[in-house]
Design a protein around this motif. Structure first.
Motif, mmCIF file in Angstrom:
data_model
loop_
_atom_site.group_PDB
_atom_site.id
_atom_site.type_symbol
_atom_site.label_atom_id
_atom_site.label_comp_id
_atom_site.label_asym_id
_atom_site.label_seq_id
_atom_site.Cartn_x
_atom_site.Cartn_y
_atom_site.Cartn_z
ATOM 1 N N ALA A 162 0.848 -1.179 0.000
ATOM 2 C CA ALA A 162 0.000 0.000 0.000
ATOM 3 C C ALA A 162 0.890 1.238 0.000
ATOM 4 O O ALA A 162 2.085 1.168 0.280
ATOM 5 C CB ALA A 162 -0.927 0.010 1.219
ATOM 6 N N GLY A 163 0.287 2.353 -0.339
ATOM 7 C CA GLY A 163 1.077 3.574 -0.341
ATOM 8 C C GLY A 163 0.259 4.782 -0.707
ATOM 9 O O GLY A 163 -0.944 4.693 -0.981
ATOM 10 N N GLU A 164 0.944 5.920 -0.709
ATOM 11 C CA GLU A 164 0.293 7.192 -0.991
ATOM 12 C C GLU A 164 1.320 8.145 -1.566
ATOM 13 O O GLU A 164 2.504 8.099 -1.229
ATOM 14 C CB GLU A 164 -0.308 7.763 0.294
ATOM 15 N N VAL A 165 0.857 9.020 -2.471
ATOM 16 C CA VAL A 165 1.700 10.107 -2.950
ATOM 17 C C VAL A 165 0.912 11.394 -2.811
ATOM 18 O O VAL A 165 -0.268 11.466 -3.159
ATOM 19 C CB VAL A 165 2.153 9.889 -4.407
ATOM 20 N N ASN A 166 1.569 12.415 -2.261
ATOM 21 C CA ASN A 166 1.002 13.759 -2.150
ATOM 22 C C ASN A 166 1.865 14.707 -2.967
ATOM 23 O O ASN A 166 3.079 14.809 -2.740
ATOM 24 C CB ASN A 166 0.967 14.222 -0.690
ATOM 25 N N ILE A 167 1.235 15.396 -3.918
ATOM 26 C CA ILE A 167 1.929 16.359 -4.769
ATOM 27 C C ILE A 167 1.434 17.751 -4.407
ATOM 28 O O ILE A 167 0.228 18.013 -4.401
ATOM 29 C CB ILE A 167 1.641 16.095 -6.252
#
Length: 344
Positions: A69-74
């Protein structure tokens, strides 16, 4: 806010099926942010505003068990925003983070350069009180000229989805931030360039543009010049330009000439090396034609930069060259008149 994912311990029974998949990522494009990035196929958009773009993914095996699982915030417009503050906040979250009855046992931080981007990497490990299973957490922070990106991966020890190699591809090769079709009215051109890499300023004489790295320790530079000539032959214009450069260069060595025909605007290239204050620099001189006008690009890179004389840097330069579109036509002159502007 990093999502709280729950992992289930299991053995990787579907490794063969997963390893046979053709793709693990897909490309996402955000025109208003000038951003292209690739991320896991299972990623879903959870937020998309002018100030924050968020995607999360959760990958399950055939039995419904979580194997990553993971997340990216731009943050596309973060000129006055501190990456260091984001790192500080994230470290606090790492310590407070819980995966079941897990507890954090290790936290390391390093600074490296991925091509032309500087990235801060924090790696953490969570152990469980009554189990030998571990869950790794990786946080990657990119700081560009005007934006910040934060990638986070949760990697259980039974991970069968995103290997270390694939995660490296995502954080290294698949993050592209561009200003698209920027118009420069004095030069009568439009061009596209990586906004996470350069500050762009017009030359004082209005004959060109200077691209300076927004990372102070990265010494590579680009200068684009518009050439004044009536010639219709790229080879002849390049030969005149290169002859002038050689006549004006003292202490240059390892001279080479070649053509680049794979670009949208085909180019002739001259390279040479020179030591300046005991630092070795590699100069790459391009001459190219865009519509009815000729341009020159000088690239100055140092071999002390982590990509070794700007190898990754040149890829970005050639993207800029390919994107240049010229709107006007050359001035009418006698064919034998040679009025070149060399930019020196």
């Amino acid at each position: 806010m990093i999502a709280r994912y729950v992992f289930h311990v299991f053995f990787c029974l579907s490794t063969i099926l997963l390893s046979a998949q053709d793709g693990y990522v897909k490309e996402f494009y955000f025109p208003k942010a000038g951003l292209r990035m690739s991320y896991p196929l299972t990623a879903k958009e959870t937020r998309n505003t002018d100030s924050l773009i968020t995607y999360t993914y959760e990958h399950l095996d055939n039995s419904g068990k979580n194997i990553g699982a993971g997340e990216v915030n731009i943050y596309p417009h973060a000129e006055n925003w501190s990456r260091e503050e984001l790192i500080r906040q994230t470290k606090e979250m790492i310590k407070e983070y819980k995966v079941g009855d897990s507890y954090e046992v290790l936290n390391t931080e390093v600074k490296v350069r991925k091509g032309v981007f500087e990235v801060v990497i924090i790696k953490s490990v969570y152990r469980f009180k009554n189990d030998a299973t571990t869950v790794g957490r990786e946080d990657y922070f990119y700081r560009g000229c005007k934006g910040v990106a934060h990638f986070m991966f949760l990697v259980p020890s039974y991970n069968c989805y995103l290997t270390e190699y694939r995660r490296s591809l995502i954080t290294h090769n698949y993050f592209k931030w561009y200003n698209i079709n920027v118009k420069e009215n004095v030069l009568n051109i439009s061009y596209t360039y990586p906004k996470g890499l350069f500050y762009v300023n017009r030359h004082a004489n209005n004959k060109g543009l200077a691209f300076k790295s927004c990372t102070p320790e990265y010494k590579s530079e680009i200068d684009l010049y518009k050439l004044d000539t009536t010639s219709l032959d790229l080879k002849a214009v390049a030969a005149k330009r290169f002859s002038y450069i050689k006549s004006q260069t003292t202490g240059g060595y390892d001279w080479k000439e070649y053509s680049v025909d794979t670009l949208a605007n085909p180019s002739k290239v001259l390279t040479h090396s020179k030591k300046i204050e005991n630092v070795e620099y590699r100069f790459t001189e391009y001459v190219f034609k865009a519509q009815d006008n000729y341009f020159a690009v000088r690239v100055k890179t140092t071999c002390s930069d982590i990509d070794g004389c700007g190898l990754n840097f040149l890829e970005e330069v050639e993207k800029i060259i390919s994107s240049v579109y010229s709107y006007d036509t050359p001035k009418k002159k006698e064919e034998d008149e040679e009025d070149y502007y060399w930019g020196f």
